[in-house]
Design a protein around this motif. Sequence first.
Motif, PDB file in Angstrom:
ATOM      1  N   GLY A 243      46.285  27.353  52.613  1.00 54.30           N
ATOM      2  CA  GLY A 243      45.806  27.504  53.986  1.00 54.30           C
ATOM      3  C   GLY A 243      46.412  26.507  54.938  1.00 54.30           C
ATOM      4  O   GLY A 243      47.567  26.101  54.799  1.00 54.30           O
ATOM      5  N   GLY A 244      45.601  26.066  55.888  1.00 54.94           N
ATOM      6  CA  GLY A 244      46.079  25.175  56.939  1.00 54.94           C
ATOM      7  C   GLY A 244      45.679  23.731  56.748  1.00 54.94           C
ATOM      8  O   GLY A 244      45.506  23.009  57.739  1.00 54.94           O
ATOM      9  N   ALA A 245      45.508  23.302  55.499  1.00 53.61           N
ATOM     10  CA  ALA A 245      45.121  21.918  55.177  1.00 53.61           C
ATOM     11  C   ALA A 245      43.773  21.594  55.835  1.00 53.61           C
ATOM     12  O   ALA A 245      42.772  22.207  55.500  1.00 53.61           O
ATOM     13  N   THR A 246      43.741  20.661  56.776  1.00 55.67           N
ATOM     14  CA  THR A 246      42.461  20.299  57.399  1.00 55.67           C
ATOM     15  C   THR A 246      41.997  21.349  58.416  1.00 55.67           C
ATOM     16  O   THR A 246      40.842  21.319  58.836  1.00 55.67           O
ATOM     17  N   ASP A 247      42.881  22.265  58.793  1.00 59.72           N
ATOM     18  CA  ASP A 247      42.447  23.428  59.585  1.00 59.72           C
ATOM     19  C   ASP A 247      41.999  24.488  58.586  1.00 59.72           C
ATOM     20  O   ASP A 247      42.806  25.220  58.028  1.00 59.72           O
ATOM     21  N   TRP A 253      44.415  30.991  56.305  1.00 56.49           N
ATOM     22  CA  TRP A 253      44.266  31.228  54.865  1.00 56.49           C
ATOM     23  C   TRP A 253      45.136  32.403  54.435  1.00 56.49           C
ATOM     24  O   TRP A 253      45.165  33.434  55.107  1.00 56.49           O
ATOM     25  N   GLU A 254      45.823  32.258  53.303  1.00 49.29           N
ATOM     26  CA  GLU A 254      46.774  33.287  52.871  1.00 49.29           C
ATOM     27  C   GLU A 254      46.283  34.145  51.712  1.00 49.29           C
ATOM     28  O   GLU A 254      46.957  35.108  51.337  1.00 49.29           O
ATOM     29  N   ALA A 255      45.148  33.801  51.137  1.00 54.78           N
ATOM     30  CA  ALA A 255      44.622  34.585  50.017  1.00 54.78           C
ATOM     31  C   ALA A 255      43.450  35.452  50.506  1.00 54.78           C
ATOM     32  O   ALA A 255      43.289  35.680  51.690  1.00 54.78           O
ATOM     33  N   SER A 256      42.632  35.902  49.571  1.00 56.90           N
ATOM     34  CA  SER A 256      41.559  36.842  49.917  1.00 56.90           C
ATOM     35  C   SER A 256      40.382  36.169  50.610  1.00 56.90           C
ATOM     36  O   SER A 256      40.198  34.943  50.520  1.00 56.90           O
ATOM     37  N   GLN A 257      39.580  36.974  51.270  1.00 59.15           N
ATOM     38  CA  GLN A 257      38.348  36.483  51.910  1.00 59.15           C
ATOM     39  C   GLN A 257      37.415  35.881  50.865  1.00 59.15           C
ATOM     40  O   GLN A 257      36.777  34.846  51.090  1.00 59.15           O
ATOM     41  N   ALA A 258      37.339  36.526  49.698  1.00 60.79           N
ATOM     42  CA  ALA A 258      36.432  36.061  48.640  1.00 60.79           C
ATOM     43  C   ALA A 258      36.826  34.665  48.148  1.00 60.79           C
ATOM     44  O   ALA A 258      35.970  33.792  47.962  1.00 60.79           O
ATOM     45  N   LEU A 259      38.129  34.449  47.946  1.00 60.10           N
ATOM     46  CA  LEU A 259      38.580  33.120  47.523  1.00 60.10           C
ATOM     47  C   LEU A 259      38.368  32.099  48.636  1.00 60.10           C
ATOM     48  O   LEU A 259      38.025  30.940  48.375  1.00 60.10           O
ATOM     49  N   TYR A 260      38.554  32.530  49.863  1.00 60.15           N
ATOM     50  CA  TYR A 260      38.317  31.652  51.015  1.00 60.15           C
ATOM     51  C   TYR A 260      36.863  31.179  51.026  1.00 60.15           C
ATOM     52  O   TYR A 260      36.584  29.985  51.238  1.00 60.15           O
ATOM     53  N   ASP A 261      35.954  32.092  50.767  1.00 65.60           N
ATOM     54  CA  ASP A 261      34.531  31.743  50.772  1.00 65.60           C
ATOM     55  C   ASP A 261      34.198  30.714  49.693  1.00 65.60           C
ATOM     56  O   ASP A 261      33.391  29.796  49.914  1.00 65.60           O
ATOM     57  N   VAL A 262      34.831  30.847  48.529  1.00 65.54           N
ATOM     58  CA  VAL A 262      34.614  29.884  47.438  1.00 65.54           C
ATOM     59  C   VAL A 262      35.155  28.509  47.832  1.00 65.54           C
ATOM     60  O   VAL A 262      34.494  27.477  47.664  1.00 65.54           O
ATOM     61  N   ALA A 263      36.373  28.491  48.372  1.00 63.18           N
ATOM     62  CA  ALA A 263      36.991  27.227  48.783  1.00 63.18           C
ATOM     63  C   ALA A 263      36.184  26.560  49.896  1.00 63.18           C
ATOM     64  O   ALA A 263      36.012  25.333  49.904  1.00 63.18           O
ATOM     65  N   LEU A 264      35.666  27.369  50.816  1.00 61.23           N
ATOM     66  CA  LEU A 264      34.903  26.827  51.945  1.00 61.23           C
ATOM     67  C   LEU A 264      33.596  26.195  51.471  1.00 61.23           C
ATOM     68  O   LEU A 264      33.200  25.132  51.975  1.00 61.23           O
ATOM     69  N   ARG A 265      32.935  26.825  50.497  1.00 52.33           N
ATOM     70  CA  ARG A 265      31.721  26.219  49.954  1.00 52.33           C
ATOM     71  C   ARG A 265      32.052  24.900  49.244  1.00 52.33           C
ATOM     72  O   ARG A 265      31.288  23.932  49.333  1.00 52.33           O
ATOM     73  N   ALA A 266      33.203  24.860  48.586  1.00 51.27           N
ATOM     74  CA  ALA A 266      33.595  23.649  47.853  1.00 51.27           C
ATOM     75  C   ALA A 266      33.769  22.452  48.782  1.00 51.27           C
ATOM     76  O   ALA A 266      33.496  21.312  48.391  1.00 51.27           O
ATOM     77  N   ASP A 286      37.372  32.114  39.653  1.00 49.77           N
ATOM     78  CA  ASP A 286      37.954  33.125  38.756  1.00 49.77           C
ATOM     79  C   ASP A 286      37.250  34.466  38.900  1.00 49.77           C
ATOM     80  O   ASP A 286      37.882  35.524  38.802  1.00 49.77           O
ATOM     81  N   LYS A 287      35.958  34.428  39.113  1.00 46.48           N
ATOM     82  CA  LYS A 287      35.179  35.662  39.242  1.00 46.48           C
ATOM     83  C   LYS A 287      35.652  36.491  40.412  1.00 46.48           C
ATOM     84  O   LYS A 287      35.901  37.714  40.291  1.00 46.48           O
ATOM     85  N   VAL A 288      35.825  35.880  41.568  1.00 46.77           N
ATOM     86  CA  VAL A 288      36.279  36.655  42.745  1.00 46.77           C
ATOM     87  C   VAL A 288      37.775  36.888  42.720  1.00 46.77           C
ATOM     88  O   VAL A 288      38.281  37.810  43.334  1.00 46.77           O
ATOM     89  N   GLY A 289      38.478  36.048  41.945  1.00 46.14           N
ATOM     90  CA  GLY A 289      39.928  36.216  41.850  1.00 46.14           C
ATOM     91  C   GLY A 289      40.314  37.475  41.105  1.00 46.14           C
ATOM     92  O   GLY A 289      41.432  37.979  41.249  1.00 46.14           O
ATOM     93  N   LEU A 290      39.381  37.968  40.308  1.00 41.10           N
ATOM     94  CA  LEU A 290      39.645  39.177  39.538  1.00 41.10           C
ATOM     95  C   LEU A 290      39.465  40.453  40.368  1.00 41.10           C
ATOM     96  O   LEU A 290      39.901  41.526  39.991  1.00 41.10           O
ATOM     97  N   VAL A 291      38.802  40.297  41.490  1.00 37.33           N
ATOM     98  CA  VAL A 291      38.509  41.469  42.345  1.00 37.33           C
ATOM     99  C   VAL A 291      39.758  41.951  43.061  1.00 37.33           C
ATOM    100  O   VAL A 291      40.514  41.148  43.595  1.00 37.33           O
TER     101      VAL A 291
END
Length: 291
Positions: A243-247, A253-266, A286-291
């Motif tokens: 993604g955009g580092a601190t942005d 973000w270049e991957a899926s919305q689902a992975l974005y949501d996981v990263a954002l919670r982290a 991994d769970k959302v990465g399989l979708v």
Amino acid sequence: MSEKYYTYEIDAVTFQLQEACDFTWLRKLGKVFKVFDQQDSGNLSFGVEKEGQKYFVKFAGAKPLTYDGNPQDAITRLIEAIPLYKDLRYEALITLVSHFEVGSGYVAVFDWFEGECLHSHWLFTGEAKLSHPESPFYRYKQLSVKKRLASLDVIFSFHEHVELQDYVAVDFYDGSILYNFTSDETRICDIDFYRLKPTVNDVGENFWGSTRFKSPEEFILGAPIDEVTNVFNMGATAFVLLGGATDRSFAKWEASQALYDVALRAVCPEREQRYRNVAEFILAWDKVGLV
């Protein structure tokens, strides 16, 4: 008034130091083909080759031009880091071969990995890191999302391993990531500040680490540094590499919305809102990465 520097020419490399230093010990390790002399850690590192084998040699005890600390502090840190490479030994971690004292300091020898550091600040600083066509970070960001996800999997799995050994990552950032653009292999290097649990932020605002990766607690004196901290570090890593580092906007973000949501919670500022540990974070990823 000009400052005095000491210039050394050893085999194929030339470098300068603030103080004179004895390098006779280095010749026994092989022929020097590369030097890394722009580290602010106080370490001076070399690429050497002997009998067809290449090694990465990290030396503490010199005073590089970019180091304003005491060489003895760098020596102490390197000696204290040796057990980390033994306790956290892992396929994705560079391999410690030997370590020993020399007259002017301490040496750690690692197997050489034909990779490039994603934060090669000695070659590409500022905007050049992000946009120069030869910058390892720029080239990494041009890789397919699939390849970068595979690379992140290596980084995440190593830190799950770290967690299982009752350690926490400290000062992990893109300067700790090596990538081989030919074989698409990822390796972790420079884990010198990782710590056994339990531990706390004993420095305060200037606790070890890059501000692009540090969690809120890594700016607060006395705050716990634990697996929840490392969840933030892994989420921040995902945003730097995908993604955009601190942005941390979805627009960058270049991957899926689902992975974005996981990263954002982290990377949630509130610790209790993050995943409880790196293992739980990986499970969700991994769970959302399989979708």
